[in-house]
Design a protein around this motif. Structure first.
Motif, PDB file in Angstrom:
ATOM      1  N   GLY A 133      20.288  84.706  30.284  1.00 36.64           N
ATOM      2  CA  GLY A 133      19.674  85.377  31.022  1.00 36.64           C
ATOM      3  C   GLY A 133      18.824  84.889  31.797  1.00 36.64           C
ATOM      4  N   TYR A 134      18.783  85.329  33.113  1.00 42.81           N
ATOM      5  CA  TYR A 134      17.348  84.758  34.111  1.00 42.81           C
ATOM      6  C   TYR A 134      16.522  85.262  34.157  1.00 42.81           C
ATOM      7  N   PRO A 135      14.915  84.084  34.593  1.00 44.18           N
ATOM      8  CA  PRO A 135      15.317  83.226  35.016  1.00 44.18           C
ATOM      9  C   PRO A 135      15.717  81.963  33.911  1.00 44.18           C
ATOM     10  N   LEU A 136      15.604  81.164  33.981  1.00 45.27           N
ATOM     11  CA  LEU A 136      15.598  79.620  33.340  1.00 45.27           C
ATOM     12  C   LEU A 136      15.480  78.188  34.278  1.00 45.27           C
ATOM     13  N   VAL A 137      15.691  77.143  33.147  1.00 49.28           N
ATOM     14  CA  VAL A 137      16.016  76.034  33.756  1.00 49.28           C
ATOM     15  C   VAL A 137      16.887  75.434  34.142  1.00 49.28           C
ATOM     16  N   LEU A 138      16.387  74.437  35.210  1.00 52.02           N
ATOM     17  CA  LEU A 138      17.962  73.557  34.534  1.00 52.02           C
ATOM     18  C   LEU A 138      17.508  71.984  34.570  1.00 52.02           C
ATOM     19  N   LYS A 139      17.673  71.635  33.687  1.00 49.93           N
ATOM     20  CA  LYS A 139      17.461  69.804  33.674  1.00 49.93           C
ATOM     21  C   LYS A 139      18.139  69.097  33.272  1.00 49.93           C
ATOM     22  N   SER A 140      18.253  68.167  34.228  1.00 48.72           N
ATOM     23  CA  SER A 140      19.420  66.599  34.057  1.00 48.72           C
ATOM     24  C   SER A 140      19.038  66.436  32.652  1.00 48.72           C
ATOM     25  N   GLN A 141      20.191  65.323  31.946  1.00 49.37           N
ATOM     26  CA  GLN A 141      20.126  65.177  31.071  1.00 49.37           C
ATOM     27  C   GLN A 141      20.287  63.383  30.880  1.00 49.37           C
ATOM     28  N   LEU A 142      18.881  62.701  31.319  1.00 50.15           N
ATOM     29  CA  LEU A 142      18.771  61.542  31.809  1.00 50.15           C
ATOM     30  C   LEU A 142      18.389  61.135  30.547  1.00 50.15           C
ATOM     31  N   THR A 143      18.246  59.442  30.507  1.00 48.99           N
ATOM     32  CA  THR A 143      17.447  58.709  29.641  1.00 48.99           C
ATOM     33  C   THR A 143      16.073  58.153  30.155  1.00 48.99           C
ATOM     34  N   VAL A 144      15.944  58.438  31.450  1.00 47.89           N
ATOM     35  CA  VAL A 144      14.926  57.431  31.981  1.00 47.89           C
ATOM     36  C   VAL A 144      13.723  58.914  32.027  1.00 47.89           C
ATOM     37  N   GLY A 145      12.329  58.263  32.185  1.00 46.20           N
ATOM     38  CA  GLY A 145      11.063  59.488  32.210  1.00 46.20           C
ATOM     39  C   GLY A 145      11.279  60.109  33.441  1.00 46.20           C
ATOM     40  N   ARG A 154      11.712  62.640  35.451  1.00 45.81           N
ATOM     41  CA  ARG A 154      12.743  63.971  35.639  1.00 45.81           C
ATOM     42  C   ARG A 154      11.924  64.404  36.616  1.00 45.81           C
ATOM     43  N   GLY A 155      10.349  65.464  36.175  1.00 47.72           N
ATOM     44  CA  GLY A 155      10.081  66.945  37.141  1.00 47.72           C
ATOM     45  C   GLY A 155       9.346  65.710  38.306  1.00 47.72           C
ATOM     46  N   LYS A 156       9.009  64.770  37.950  1.00 47.32           N
ATOM     47  CA  LYS A 156       8.395  64.336  39.788  1.00 47.32           C
ATOM     48  C   LYS A 156       9.522  63.857  40.456  1.00 47.32           C
ATOM     49  N   ALA A 157      10.802  63.081  39.836  1.00 46.89           N
ATOM     50  CA  ALA A 157      12.040  63.205  40.484  1.00 46.89           C
ATOM     51  C   ALA A 157      13.085  64.371  40.897  1.00 46.89           C
ATOM     52  N   GLY A 158      12.312  65.442  41.223  1.00 49.24           N
ATOM     53  CA  GLY A 158      12.802  66.655  41.237  1.00 49.24           C
ATOM     54  C   GLY A 158      14.388  67.410  40.726  1.00 49.24           C
ATOM     55  N   ALA A 159      14.699  66.399  39.041  1.00 50.89           N
ATOM     56  CA  ALA A 159      15.644  66.331  38.287  1.00 50.89           C
ATOM     57  C   ALA A 159      15.137  67.763  37.149  1.00 50.89           C
ATOM     58  N   ILE A 160      14.194  68.654  37.541  1.00 52.96           N
ATOM     59  CA  ILE A 160      14.559  69.848  36.330  1.00 52.96           C
ATOM     60  C   ILE A 160      13.085  70.817  37.527  1.00 52.96           C
ATOM     61  N   VAL A 161      14.521  71.730  37.498  1.00 51.64           N
ATOM     62  CA  VAL A 161      14.375  72.740  38.245  1.00 51.64           C
ATOM     63  C   VAL A 161      14.547  73.992  38.261  1.00 51.64           C
ATOM     64  N   LYS A 162      13.393  74.903  38.376  1.00 50.43           N
ATOM     65  CA  LYS A 162      13.050  76.630  37.652  1.00 50.43           C
ATOM     66  C   LYS A 162      14.622  77.267  38.699  1.00 50.43           C
TER      67      LYS A 162
END
Length: 368
Positions: free
Chosen positions: A39-51, A53-61
């Protein structure tokens, strides 16, 4: 061994640590199915081993399926610090009342674990103002210490009970799985006072893996690295263009450092150990030949258990069969080294008296 967020959360779930409902997707079709399920809203989160992610725009609502369709493929192909995601985690939005920072790590200097917590979550711990750090015995965090920590963070009521339960379970996980780190940033305090892990950064000690076959599924190795393991030698793919081959991890690692000091970049680390035969070394060169960016092969060999003439024969066979086409720069000494040098004399492999000379020649060649 660095786990991806969804892998760390799988471990959390096994230990009763509350996590959001989620769905791992590798294709847009899979993501659509996950969106309908969560269901929505949800969060899309890139699965990476590096830190970062948020600042790089790899986590979005994401508020709708149409928004998911526009953002999913963008995230799937977005590099962060040179790493592409291994999937996108779709996660339900949590009803967050407050956020905390929590980290349990192996404190080698004190020979115990240490718990760092802060009443400010979602920020780097260095910049958090209210930090609490306590030492934790290897056999686990006590409820009393957890309760004292909760008090110092200003928690009260049901949240204290939840914090004690949450941190003692995390401590048990870290101890039993022999983790070097379990960091959760942020930990959400929900409306009912309970805690939920919104993130998971878990690092397992590689040296303990033989005791944890259940964690083998989390190992991420390339097809070539797996092929090398089956053939009986160790391979690590790197991002440079010089393949470094030797017998003994210490010798290969020191050679790698010397290549770097000389201005070169290693493209592969290959240790064929002490039981090498002509066949296994030929297999090693076969694996190296499949790494596209390799422009030169540097061999640093000290013959002891390994007879160096076996290595020389493998190099000759590899050239004869057009297995390798790039130049080989070799320093060979030790058992049967005179014979090995005679065998390679006049071949396409270039021999040097010292490893420094071989490295300088290899670095110069790839720069040309």
């Amino acid at each position: 061994m660095k786990l991806l967020e969804y892998q760390g959360k799988e471990l959390f779930d096994q230990y009763g640590i509350r996590i959001p409902r989620s769905h791992l997707a590798h294709t847009l079709l899979d993501a659509r199915e996950g969106g309908r399920k969560l269901g929505y809203p949800l969060v899309l989160k890139s699965q990476l081993t590096v830190g970062g992610r948020g600042k790089a725009g790899a986590i979005v609502k994401c508020k709708s399926e149409s928004e998911l369709e526009s953002r999913f493929n963008e995230l799937l192909h977005k590099e962060v610090k040179g790493e592409l995601p291994r999937g996108i985690l779709l996660e339900e939005m949590a009803d967050i009342k407050k956020e905390l920072y929590l980290s349990l790590f192996l404190n080698r200097s004190k020979r115990c674990y240490s718990l760092i917590s802060s009443s400010e979550g979602g920020v780097e711990i260095e910049s958090a103002r209210n930090k609490v750090m306590v030492d934790v015995p290897i056999d686990g965090l006590t409820a009393h210490t957890a309760e004292e920590t909760a008090s110092k963070l200003g928690l009260d009521g049901k949240t204290v009970v939840s914090f004690v339960d949450f941190t003692t379970k995390l401590s048990r996980l870290v101890s039993e799985k022999e983790a070097e780190l379990a960091e959760i940033n942020p930990v959400a305090i929900l409306g009912d006072g309970s805690l939920m892990a919104l993130d998971a950064k878990v690092i397992i000690d590689d040296n303990s893996m033989f005791r944890h076959p259940e964690l083998k599924k989390y190992e991420h190795v390339s097809e070539l690295e797996r092929q090398a393991e089956v053939s009986g030698f160790s391979l690590v793919e790197l991002d440079g263009n010089i393949a470094i081959i030797g017998n003994g991890a210490g010798l290969v690692m020191s050679t790698l450092d010397m290549v770097s000091d000389a201005g070169g970049k290693a493209g592969a680390f290959l240790d064929f150990g002490g039981r090498a035969t002509t066949e296994t070394i030929y297999e090693a060169l076969k694996v190296i030949s499949k790494i596209k960016q390799i422009d030169a092969i540097l061999v640093n060999l000290f013959g002891g258990i390994v007879r160096t003439n076996l290595v020389a024969q493998a190099i000759l066979d590899a050239y004869k069969n057009n297995l390798i086409t790039v130049p080989v720069f070799a320093r060979i000494s030790g058992a049967e080294s005179e014979k090995a040098r005679e065998m390679l004399n006049g071949s396409r492999a270039k021999l040097y008296n010292t490893v420094e000379e071989a490295i300088q020649a290899a670095v110069a060649a790839v720069k040309r």
